[in-house]
Design an enzyme around this catalytic site. Sequence first.
Site, PDB file in Angstrom:
ATOM      1  CG  HIS A   1      -5.617  10.337   5.601  1.00 53.39           C
ATOM      2  ND1 HIS A   1      -5.110   9.088   5.856  1.00 53.39           N
ATOM      3  CD2 HIS A   1      -4.693  11.223   6.056  1.00 53.39           C
ATOM      4  CE1 HIS A   1      -3.929   9.200   6.452  1.00 53.39           C
ATOM      5  NE2 HIS A   1      -3.651  10.484   6.577  1.00 53.39           N
TER       6      HIS A   1
ATOM      7  CG  ASP B   1      -9.053   4.228   4.863  1.00 56.37           C
ATOM      8  OD1 ASP B   1      -8.596   4.724   3.821  1.00 56.37           O
ATOM      9  OD2 ASP B   1      -8.705   4.599   5.996  1.00 56.37           O
TER      10      ASP B   1
ATOM     11  N   GLY C   1       0.800  -1.219   0.000  1.00 54.84           N
ATOM     12  CA  GLY C   1       0.000   0.000   0.000  1.00 54.84           C
ATOM     13  C   GLY C   1       0.829   1.264   0.000  1.00 54.84           C
TER      14      GLY C   1
END
Length: 363
Positions: free
Chosen positions: A125, A155, A82
């Site tokens: 984010h 996420d 990631g």
Amino acid sequence: MPGALSGVTIVEMAGLGPGPFAAMMLADHGARVIRVERPGNLSVPNDPLTRNRESIALDLRQEEGRAIVARLAVGADGLIEGYRPGVMERLGLGPEQLRETNPRLVYGRVTGWGQAGPLAQAAGHDINYLALTGLLSTIGEAGRPPVPPLNLVADYAGGGLCLAFGMVAALLHAQKTGEGQVIDAAMTDGAALTGAIVFGLRAAGLWRDERGANLLDGGDPIYGCYACADGKALSVGALEPQFRAAFYAGLGVPAGAGKAEIAAVLATRPRDEWVALFEGTDACVAPVLSLGEAPGHPHHEARGTFVDVGGVIQPGPAPRLEKTPADPPRPPRAEGEDGEGILAALGYDPDAIAALRAKGVLR
């Protein structure tokens, strides 16, 4: 009984959020996942996202550490990472480099913006990735700024779940053809995908670009959450006509009553009294439980939805497979706990392992 992914080996480059979530799902269903820890990685004690793994801690700044990852990849079916695009290539561990020795390798990459595009190298984010899809604009109350749905959509749903699905799909392809491939799991792409129904409703003229004005965003009085007399909340999702009728009848108000009238009635009793009153009906009512309350709900207890793993109450593996059910999760290993055993299985002798430890390559 072995899990559905028994016999599959995955190398996981330790990270945060979606990568560990995908690796957890694969490990829950029987894959052997070797987690490569790195110095300075943030961690949560007894983190459910790191259960069911083996752990080796390596310094990838040193050539010997990178060589160990390359050797692990030779015998692996897949790898998950990631990092920002280009980082693994600079380490000499990119997909083209590793597939020289293992053409079957499935290489899973999860990033916020994807491997290509104007924002590929930008920081971000979950909230940023979700914002760019248009979906964040739909969440929250009318007349107020949007409300972030924790970091669950981009996420975990858009990143981790999509990566896990992509890994399994590519592993099946590799099994049939002997050919590995790269999975480019962008959290923006995955988050957008979760909103397919919203875009469909909008295209059909059934969704307006304002919060609190639509069927599923609180605009309809029978789809939302209401405060009760004890300060706790009740969720209502009585969308279909027969469910609406059951809800209004149980509440004792005229069919078609609005938000203010519903709120006033629900505020007269504690939450659990309303739950008891609606029990056995099709009114589509459920208590809004706290994180502490949820594991003790009778439905969760009956299904084993939550499990105790090393003293940490956490969600158990999902989904349920009939023929190859997941075993109870194993607690996370201490960082680097399996390093010597992993190296021995790769052919390193005790002296070589001791030398790697002395140099700080193996922690």
